[in-house]
Design a protein around this motif. Sequence first.
Motif, short mmCIF file in Angstrom:
data_model
loop_
_atom_site.label_atom_id
_atom_site.label_comp_id
_atom_site.label_asym_id
_atom_site.label_seq_id
_atom_site.Cartn_x
_atom_site.Cartn_y
_atom_site.Cartn_z
N THR A 1 0.88 -1.21 0.04
CA THR A 1 -0.03 0.03 -0.14
C THR A 1 0.78 1.26 0.09
O THR A 1 1.79 1.30 0.60
CB THR A 1 -0.87 0.07 1.26
OG1 THR A 1 -1.76 -1.09 1.18
CG2 THR A 1 -1.64 1.45 1.12
N LEU A 2 0.34 2.03 -0.78
CA LEU A 2 0.99 3.55 -0.87
C LEU A 2 0.11 4.42 -0.36
O LEU A 2 -0.93 4.57 -0.60
CB LEU A 2 1.42 3.89 -2.31
CG LEU A 2 1.77 5.35 -2.57
CD1 LEU A 2 3.23 5.49 -2.06
CD2 LEU A 2 1.89 5.72 -3.84
N ALA B 1 -0.94 9.67 9.02
CA ALA B 1 -0.06 9.05 9.63
C ALA B 1 -0.88 8.11 10.58
O ALA B 1 -0.42 7.12 10.91
CB ALA B 1 0.21 10.31 10.91
N ASN B 2 -2.16 8.08 10.83
CA ASN B 2 -2.94 7.30 11.42
C ASN B 2 -3.11 5.91 10.44
O ASN B 2 -3.06 4.77 10.83
CB ASN B 2 -4.18 7.79 11.80
CG ASN B 2 -4.03 8.39 12.93
OD1 ASN B 2 -4.48 7.88 14.09
ND2 ASN B 2 -4.22 9.75 12.91
N THR B 3 -3.14 6.17 9.00
CA THR B 3 -3.29 4.92 8.29
C THR B 3 -2.20 4.29 8.28
O THR B 3 -1.96 3.05 8.17
CB THR B 3 -3.87 5.53 7.09
OG1 THR B 3 -4.92 6.25 7.01
CG2 THR B 3 -3.68 4.36 6.05
N LEU B 4 -0.91 5.05 8.17
CA LEU B 4 0.52 4.34 8.19
C LEU B 4 0.61 3.47 9.54
O LEU B 4 1.19 2.34 9.52
CB LEU B 4 1.56 5.46 8.14
CG LEU B 4 1.59 6.10 6.79
CD1 LEU B 4 2.38 7.39 6.80
CD2 LEU B 4 2.35 5.26 5.83
N LEU B 5 0.32 4.18 10.49
CA LEU B 5 0.52 3.19 11.66
C LEU B 5 -0.29 2.15 11.77
O LEU B 5 0.12 1.02 12.39
CB LEU B 5 0.00 4.01 13.26
CG LEU B 5 1.16 5.40 13.43
CD1 LEU B 5 0.58 6.22 14.65
CD2 LEU B 5 2.54 4.66 13.72
N VAL C 1 2.67 3.86 -10.03
CA VAL C 1 2.11 5.50 -9.66
C VAL C 1 3.59 6.19 -10.04
O VAL C 1 4.49 6.06 -9.77
CB VAL C 1 2.26 5.95 -8.18
CG1 VAL C 1 1.91 7.17 -7.99
CG2 VAL C 1 1.15 4.75 -7.70
N VAL C 2 3.22 7.15 -11.28
CA VAL C 2 4.44 7.69 -12.12
C VAL C 2 4.40 9.14 -11.22
O VAL C 2 3.46 9.99 -11.27
CB VAL C 2 4.01 8.12 -13.52
CG1 VAL C 2 4.94 8.74 -14.16
CG2 VAL C 2 3.88 6.84 -14.28
N ARG D 1 -2.30 -0.95 -3.36
CA ARG D 1 -3.42 -0.23 -3.19
C ARG D 1 -2.90 1.16 -2.76
O ARG D 1 -1.67 1.43 -2.72
CB ARG D 1 -4.05 -0.48 -1.77
CG ARG D 1 -4.49 -1.99 -1.59
CD ARG D 1 -5.65 -2.12 -2.26
NE ARG D 1 -6.97 -1.29 -2.10
CZ ARG D 1 -7.92 -1.12 -3.04
NH1 ARG D 1 -7.92 -1.75 -4.31
NH2 ARG D 1 -8.96 -0.22 -2.84
N ILE D 2 -3.63 2.38 -3.19
CA ILE D 2 -2.94 3.73 -2.84
C ILE D 2 -4.36 4.23 -1.80
O ILE D 2 -5.49 4.46 -2.08
CB ILE D 2 -3.12 4.48 -4.15
CG1 ILE D 2 -2.37 3.89 -4.98
CG2 ILE D 2 -2.73 6.12 -3.92
CD1 ILE D 2 -2.30 4.64 -6.49
N VAL D 3 -3.71 4.83 -0.81
CA VAL D 3 -4.64 5.57 -0.02
C VAL D 3 -4.31 7.06 -0.13
O VAL D 3 -3.19 7.72 0.02
CB VAL D 3 -4.50 5.38 1.43
CG1 VAL D 3 -5.26 6.20 2.59
CG2 VAL D 3 -4.67 3.97 1.97
N ALA D 4 -5.30 7.72 -0.40
CA ALA D 4 -5.17 9.31 -0.93
C ALA D 4 -5.58 10.08 0.23
O ALA D 4 -6.57 10.49 0.58
CB ALA D 4 -5.94 9.49 -2.09
N ALA D 5 -4.65 10.35 1.14
CA ALA D 5 -4.79 11.22 2.50
C ALA D 5 -4.35 12.65 1.96
O ALA D 5 -3.70 13.26 2.49
CB ALA D 5 -4.01 10.50 3.58
N THR D 6 -5.03 13.25 1.16
CA THR D 6 -4.65 14.45 0.50
C THR D 6 -5.69 15.62 0.80
O THR D 6 -5.29 16.55 0.01
CB THR D 6 -4.45 14.13 -0.97
OG1 THR D 6 -5.89 13.86 -1.42
CG2 THR D 6 -3.33 13.22 -1.48
#
Length: 469
Positions: free
Chosen positions: A195-196, A205-209, A283-284, A299-304
């Motif tokens: 996952t990126l 940060a929470n998703t990464l943890l 992902v380029v 998977r990509i989580v767009a926490a943008t």
Amino acid sequence: MDSLPVVVVGAGPVGLAAAAHLHERGLAFTVLEAGADAGAAVRQWGHVRVFSPWRYNLDSAARALLDRAGWVAPDPDALPTGAELVADYLQPLAESPQLKPHVRYGARVVAISRLGLDRLRTAGRDRAPFLLRLADGEELLARAVIDASGTWGTPNVLGASGLPARGEAEAAAHLEHALPDVLGADRERFAGRHTLVVGAGHSAANTLLSLAELAAEAPGTAVTWAIRSTSPARTYGGGDADALPARGALGSRLRAHVDAGRIRLLTGFNVHALSPVDGRVAVVVRAAGGVEDSVVVDRIVAATGFRPDHSIAAELRLDLDPVLGATRALAPLIDPNEHSCGTVPPHGVDQLAHPETGYYAVGMKSYGRAPTFLMATGYEQVRSVVAALAGDWDAARDVRLELPETGVCNSNPADSASGDDCCGTAPAPRSAGRGLATGVAGGLLAAPVELLPLGGAAGGGQTGGCCAG
């Protein structure tokens, strides 16, 4: 006009706080909620534990209303999950006899105008009622509109230029927006996969943890974190110097995972395009000078972050800042290039007013694209707006707030390009003006959900912290 209600759009924390203040002032009101229940957006991140304790998460008028009904308040020092915030506060508030008859669910507002007048017409405009059209075609009239609909439904795109990345729509099957329940309902989508996570806020940060915790349990789970800036210092935050210890611990734990190699960090990461590769997605990234590189993930989580949707008010006369999408008067006070959550000055009806008399966007929507919103700020906004609607302009303009300032960093990546800590040492909690009589400040909010979550056993993810993006 005086016989018509004030219509509040949205039954989240700030919308229900507005309703409580309207009741307290004796003003007729109706709350329109698109979801099936109070706090519908909060329910979608119910697995997340916030890092602002209960004492920061309650509005003063709402608290007074509940106390009179014999409500048993939660432990002021406890850290609730989103589900607990709904069950222990928002739902009892919405079900109170004072509010329940005036809250409608499944009532999505699709357009707001003036009765018989489009945006061009001026004569008699301020005397014409507001006309709100619902998705089912029903129309309601109002003397004023408090739009607390938030930004939850309009997340930012993944592309680094503010436009969707090339192929972003076609890669939708690989994309996740903020707050996936990594350790719960969504576990199977992440276990054993790479996952990126893109984003530098508290939601990232929470998703990464949570992903790091999952990787320790599920073989083959890999985690990569990508940020646009050259340093993660802003996300790591103030550590032990943070006025909210759980928020400081969040950054410290994330840093430990990165330093240990359990989370791979990519800096200067500007997403340019997405393309399918054997059931996965490439992902380029396009760097300065047009140089391209790529990373292939599952998977990509767009926490943008999020942005406001003002389209429902297209026939109203709004004065919006061209950069943030907030009111022109509010924009310089909340500009994330200059301010953090804790340094935004108190503001109220004067800064929220539009040329369209009687229409106010409040809460996260009022901040446009600025990610520095705090729930406490939203509570003070609606207190001020409702006081103005009641004709009490002295109270409306006496805007004051108490916020814990430390550990909240400026959102300008340039500020964190060097050094390990963008937050500095810990000053005393900032007090600006009128403190809340009950001693309860508003809770900390981030991008549209209105609370800052704590990573850990409860699961990860959030809407992007108060300095998200």
